[in-house]
Design a protein around this motif. Structure first.
Motif, PDB file in Angstrom:
ATOM      1  N   LEU A  32       4.082  22.916  -5.145  1.00 50.77           N
ATOM      2  CA  LEU A  32       3.825  21.481  -5.048  1.00 50.77           C
ATOM      3  C   LEU A  32       4.968  20.834  -4.293  1.00 50.77           C
ATOM      4  O   LEU A  32       6.138  21.037  -4.635  1.00 50.77           O
ATOM      5  N   GLU A  33       4.640  20.087  -3.262  1.00 52.99           N
ATOM      6  CA  GLU A  33       5.661  19.383  -2.506  1.00 52.99           C
ATOM      7  C   GLU A  33       5.220  17.939  -2.294  1.00 52.99           C
ATOM      8  O   GLU A  33       4.025  17.640  -2.226  1.00 52.99           O
ATOM      9  N   ARG A  34       6.211  17.064  -2.198  1.00 55.72           N
ATOM     10  CA  ARG A  34       5.908  15.659  -1.938  1.00 55.72           C
ATOM     11  C   ARG A  34       6.707  15.184  -0.745  1.00 55.72           C
ATOM     12  O   ARG A  34       7.924  15.402  -0.676  1.00 55.72           O
ATOM     13  N   LYS A  35       6.022  14.565   0.190  1.00 59.81           N
ATOM     14  CA  LYS A  35       6.654  13.941   1.344  1.00 59.81           C
ATOM     15  C   LYS A  35       6.212  12.495   1.386  1.00 59.81           C
ATOM     16  O   LYS A  35       5.027  12.205   1.587  1.00 59.81           O
ATOM     17  N   ARG A  36       7.168  11.610   1.161  1.00 61.77           N
ATOM     18  CA  ARG A  36       6.886  10.181   1.061  1.00 61.77           C
ATOM     19  C   ARG A  36       5.845   9.958  -0.027  1.00 61.77           C
ATOM     20  O   ARG A  36       6.050  10.296  -1.171  1.00 61.77           O
TER      21      ARG A  36
END
Length: 365
Positions: A316-320
């Motif tokens: 799981l990754e979050r960008k902005r």
């Protein structure tokens, strides 16, 4: 004497039932951590995800409240690794695990040269009685007292040989990157029991991970020679034979659902004990796929379950404002699997990244 044979699927369903992975349970965080006999917590976030996947209506604030109130603690336990435990279990079982922690000191090798534990530990205890401290602080203070001893060896000996509990904070996942440690008696108001309750620990293991062999219990705990314990407990247990011919022990009244019981899609976090708690892990993951669980630097990857078995890893990754969960199946998934997994994944992303406005689930080869 003959024993009943458990098929691999029956063994899988029995373990999933103990692990609250056949249906989300409506119980408290403290009860859940107790039923699991601890949750591996090398990093602070995974237990939050592990409880989310097991409990109905779980909120991160529930675990933070249990940690703040001292009902659940984060401390070094099984296999010499950090675990969440109920305070009651920590106090009961910490002494049983001490031989594992003592054996762990062997990794120091030559770095332990000149270290007298009987001299170091009372000084460390005094320092921690004054105030909870990070290990960077503790090592520096000990180095001043023992300038001829390796600083890392001093810190590691204290971590393994004193009953210490991490002090929770208001951080999102309960702990900062460098947490403070306190003596157990200072944090909980009492010291761990002097009695090494190994028999009770093995019974609790079976309740959470059974049916299981002596080798399985040893892999989970790090303790040796548990076959002797199971022989002592045999009159209180039920014995089975696994498909591979191993003798498996279980509590007589523990749940053992039918092998055809449906198992929903589930996401397990990094380091989840389900994929670590047995010597023979085929009840959860095939031997062919097991090497893919661990990275070169010994991180245990997050996995997803389909029809009860680990079928791939996820990240799981979050960008902005965009949160993306990437599925990496070990092999092509059956028809319909991706749709169910995607629905569960979207719910997980919403829990783990509530501030993201765009949620994406992507399956990669």
């Amino acid at each position: 004497m003959t024993t009943d044979t458990l098929t691999l699927r029956a063994l899988n369903r029995a373990t999933l039932a103990r692990q609250m992975l056949l249906a989300r349970e409506e119980i408290s965080v403290t009860e859940a951590v107790g039923r699991l006999c601890g949750m591996q917590a090398q990093e602070p976030r995974p237990p939050f995800l592990g409880l989310w996947t097991r409990l109905g209506g779980f909120a991160a604030a529930d675990l933070r409240a249990a940690l703040d109130g001292g009902a659940v603690v984060r401390a070094t336990m099984m296999r010499g690794t950090l675990h969440l435990m109920t305070a009651a279990d920590y106090l009961s079982f910490r002494t049983a695990i001490q031989p594992v922690l003592d054996a762990g000191l062997k990794v120091l090798g030559a770095r332990a040269e000149g270290m007298d534990r009987d001299a170091v530990l009372p000084v460390a205890r005094r320092l921690l009685e004054e105030s909870p401290r990070t290990f960077n602080e503790t090592r520096a203070l000990l180095q001043a007292e023992f300038p001829d001893v390796n600083e890392r060896a001093l810190g590691f000996a204290v971590r393994m040989c004193l009953p210490l509990i991490m002090v929770p904070t208001a951080d999102r996942w309960g702990f900062p990157r460098s947490a403070r440690f306190a003596l157990a008696e200072s944090r909980l108001g009492e010291a761990p029991s002097d009695t090494p309750a190994v028999d009770e620990l093995v019974l609790r293991y079976l309740a959470a991970f059974g049916p299981a062999s002596a080798a399985d219990a040893q892999a989970w705990s790090g303790l040796p020679a548990l076959g002797e314990v199971l022989e002592r407990l045999r009159p209180r247990l039920r014995a089975f034979t696994g498909e591979r011919g191993r003798e498996l022990f279980d509590l007589p009244d523990a749940p053992r659902p039918d092998a055809d019981t449906p198992a929903p899609a589930r996401f397990l976090p990094e380091f989840d004990n389900l994929v670590l708690a047995h010597a023979d892990r085929t009840r959860v993951i095939s031997e062919a796929h097991r090497p893919g669980l661990t990275t070169k630097n010994l991180r245990v990857r997050a996995t997803f379950l389909w029809d009860g078995f680990a079928r791939g890893t996820w990240e799981l990754e979050r960008k902005r404002k965009t949160a993306t969960l990437r599925l990496r199946p070990f092999e092509p998934l059956p028809r319909g699997a991706l749709e169910e997994l995607a629905a569960e994944a979207e719910s997980l992303v919403a829990f783990a990244e509530p501030e993201a406005s765009d949620l994406q689930v992507v399956s990669e080869p």
